[in-house]
Write an enzyme that holds these catalytic residues in place. Structure first.
Site, PDB file in Angstrom:
ATOM      1  N   SER A   1       0.831  -1.202   0.000  1.00 18.59           N
ATOM      2  CA  SER A   1       0.000   0.000   0.000  1.00 18.59           C
ATOM      3  C   SER A   1       0.866   1.253   0.000  1.00 18.59           C
ATOM      4  O   SER A   1       0.522   2.252  -0.641  1.00 18.59           O
ATOM      5  CB  SER A   1      -0.935  -0.001   1.210  1.00 18.59           C
ATOM      6  OG  SER A   1      -0.198  -0.232   2.383  1.00 18.59           O
TER       7      SER A   1
ATOM      8  N   ASP B   1       8.462  -3.190  -5.255  1.00 15.35           N
ATOM      9  CA  ASP B   1       7.081  -2.730  -5.057  1.00 15.35           C
ATOM     10  C   ASP B   1       6.770  -1.507  -5.918  1.00 15.35           C
ATOM     11  O   ASP B   1       5.738  -1.435  -6.591  1.00 15.35           O
ATOM     12  CB  ASP B   1       6.836  -2.389  -3.588  1.00 15.35           C
ATOM     13  CG  ASP B   1       7.172  -3.550  -2.672  1.00 15.35           C
ATOM     14  OD1 ASP B   1       7.403  -4.661  -3.182  1.00 15.35           O
ATOM     15  OD2 ASP B   1       7.217  -3.345  -1.445  1.00 15.35           O
TER      16      ASP B   1
HETATM   17  C1  GLA Z   1       9.074  -5.537   0.712  1.00 11.55           C
HETATM   18  C2  GLA Z   1      10.062  -4.562   0.079  1.00 11.55           C
HETATM   19  C3  GLA Z   1      10.527  -5.057  -1.280  1.00 11.55           C
HETATM   20  C4  GLA Z   1      11.008  -6.497  -1.213  1.00 11.55           C
HETATM   21  C5  GLA Z   1      10.007  -7.375  -0.459  1.00 11.55           C
HETATM   22  C6  GLA Z   1      10.524  -8.755  -0.235  1.00 11.55           C
HETATM   23  O1  GLA Z   1       7.883  -5.587  -0.007  1.00 11.55           O
HETATM   24  O2  GLA Z   1       9.492  -3.284  -0.065  1.00 11.55           O
HETATM   25  O3  GLA Z   1      11.523  -4.213  -1.794  1.00 11.55           O
HETATM   26  O4  GLA Z   1      12.289  -6.571  -0.640  1.00 11.55           O
HETATM   27  O5  GLA Z   1       9.649  -6.822   0.784  1.00 11.55           O
HETATM   28  O6  GLA Z   1      10.674  -9.427  -1.427  1.00 11.55           O
END
Ligand code: GLA
Length: 386
Positions: A127, A173
């Site tokens: 989010s 993300d």
């Molecule tokens: C979170 C982080 C990502 C990634 C994931 C694990 O979502 O924001 O950058 O490292 O964890 O894969």
């Protein structure tokens, strides 16, 4: 209920004198496989979801941002030339994006904004990246003539996490939120930044998230410690080998060489991370052949590694994984950073109904609350709605 543009428009009008601005949306994400590989220079395999953040924004001709969070019913103002910014994290994301865009030379000015989202908070569906990407995309459009490319916009969101929230996250993300495309997963090589769209239309299977409702918070979580462990191992290997920058550059032999000089815990973390990059490639290969059994098997292996070696699971997530296995679900694993949130499950169509019933009943029996089931539909990335 899905959030609509009208929900945001009506709140914006109410808070800002009946005004109308431009409206932007940016999604959360799922990740089929490739967890904790992004900051290790490996591969990830995410896709955007239909749930996301919507923000209405109108430049106000001052140097002040006036921001209203519709979900939290919270209002704050900050000056864009201020170094410190607001305290509440939901406004710090906006502040961080503004400041990072200014660093890139975008002539950001003050604006009024109201924003809301329907990505479940703390579910590991990003989010916060949705919020950052929404503002990065919007400010590029409103003040920057869209001169900044998409990958740089994703990096603005990541820098916001690093510099204003203290979470040393990777790029997955924000990358997924900005680049998402309905019907496609994306395989990103986090070392080179190259990526490829893979059609996601599994015949006879569904992807379903099961939210443990254990809230996960990456800010202030041991997430940064995991990253540190990986970097410790890289530093030891780099003393012996030239050109080693991340675990992606390391082989199993190199890991073996430094076993004695690293902590047992750091070695376990690195073992997981090196293996995970191989699993992403195996999954891509299997997908191209329509071999969902192998995809599922890799997902279970990832879960075991995340739980035992990387230690980012929790009792509830392990229980959800066990239930999936007992039901004969093809693949299941923790999704996202871990420490709570969802499992992602690859389920045969015929098993979908019985699995959902069983997981709801069993989880409730043990933890007194039903997990939330979220059917995954792969949606579009950052965009202007109006
Ligand atoms: C979170 C982080 C990502 C990634 C994931 C694990 O979502 O924001 O950058 O490292 O964890 O894969």
């Amino acid at each position: 209920m899905r959030l609509t543009i009208d929900d945001v428009r009506s709140r914006f009008k109410k808070h800002f004198n009946n005004a109308e601005g431009s409206v932007y949306a940016s999604p959360g994400r799922i990740n089929l496989i490739g967890e904790h590989t992004d900051y290790n220079g490996g591969f990830v395999f995410p896709g955007a979801v239909q749930q996301g953040m919507i923000a209405e924004i109108k430049p106000n001709g001052t140097r002040t941002v006036r921001a209203y969070s519709i979900d939290l019913k919270d209002y704050d103002e900050f000056n864009i030339d201020d170094e410190k910014g607001p305290n509440a994290s939901h406004f710090r994301y906006v502040f961080g994006v503004v400041r990072e865009m200014m660093k890139l030379g975008v002539p950001v000015e003050g604006f009024d904004t109201a924003f809301a989202g329907d990505v479940p908070l703390g579910a590991g569906m990003s989010s916060s990246a949705a919020l950052e990407s929404c503002f990065a995309f919007a400010l590029n459009d409103l003040f920057g003539d869209n001169k900044i490319d998409k990958m740089t916009l994703a990096k603005v969101g990541q820098a916001t996490e690093h510099n204003y929230l203290g979470c040393k996250c990777g790029i997955m993300d924000q990358f997924a939120s900005v680049h998402g495309k309905a019907g496609y997963l994306m395989r990103l090589d986090c070392r080179s930044g190259e990526f490829e769209y893979f059609p996601w239309n599994p015949q006879g299977y569904k992807l379903v998230l099961v939210n443990s409702c254990v809230k996960h918070e990456l800010v202030g979580s041991p997430y940064n410690d995991r990253r540190q462990s990986c970097e410790n191992v890289v530093a030891a290997i780099a003393k012996r080998h030239e050109g080693i920058e991340t675990l992606r550059d390391c082989t199993w032999e190199m890991l073996e060489e430094v076993k004695a000089e690293c902590s047992e815990e750091d070695i376990r973390r690195a073992t997981y991370a090196i293996g995970e990059t191989d699993r992403v490639l195996a999954v891509c290969d299997a997908l191209q052949k329509g071999d969902y059994e192998t995809v599922g098997q890799m997902m279970y292996e990832t879960h075991a590694g995340l739980s035992q070696d990387y230690e980012v699971s929790c009792e509830e997530l392990d229980y959800l994984n066990d239930i999936a296995k007992d039901c004969g679900v093809t693949g299941s694993r923790i999704m996202g950073g871990g420490f709570g949130g969802c499992t992602i499950n690859l389920v045969e169509d015929a098993l979908y109904g019985p699995f959902v019933e069983t997981v709801k009943t069993k989880y409730k029996e043990k933890y007194g609350k039903e997990p939330i089931i979220i059917d995954v539909v792969i949606g579009d990335g950052s965009r202007k709605l109006a």
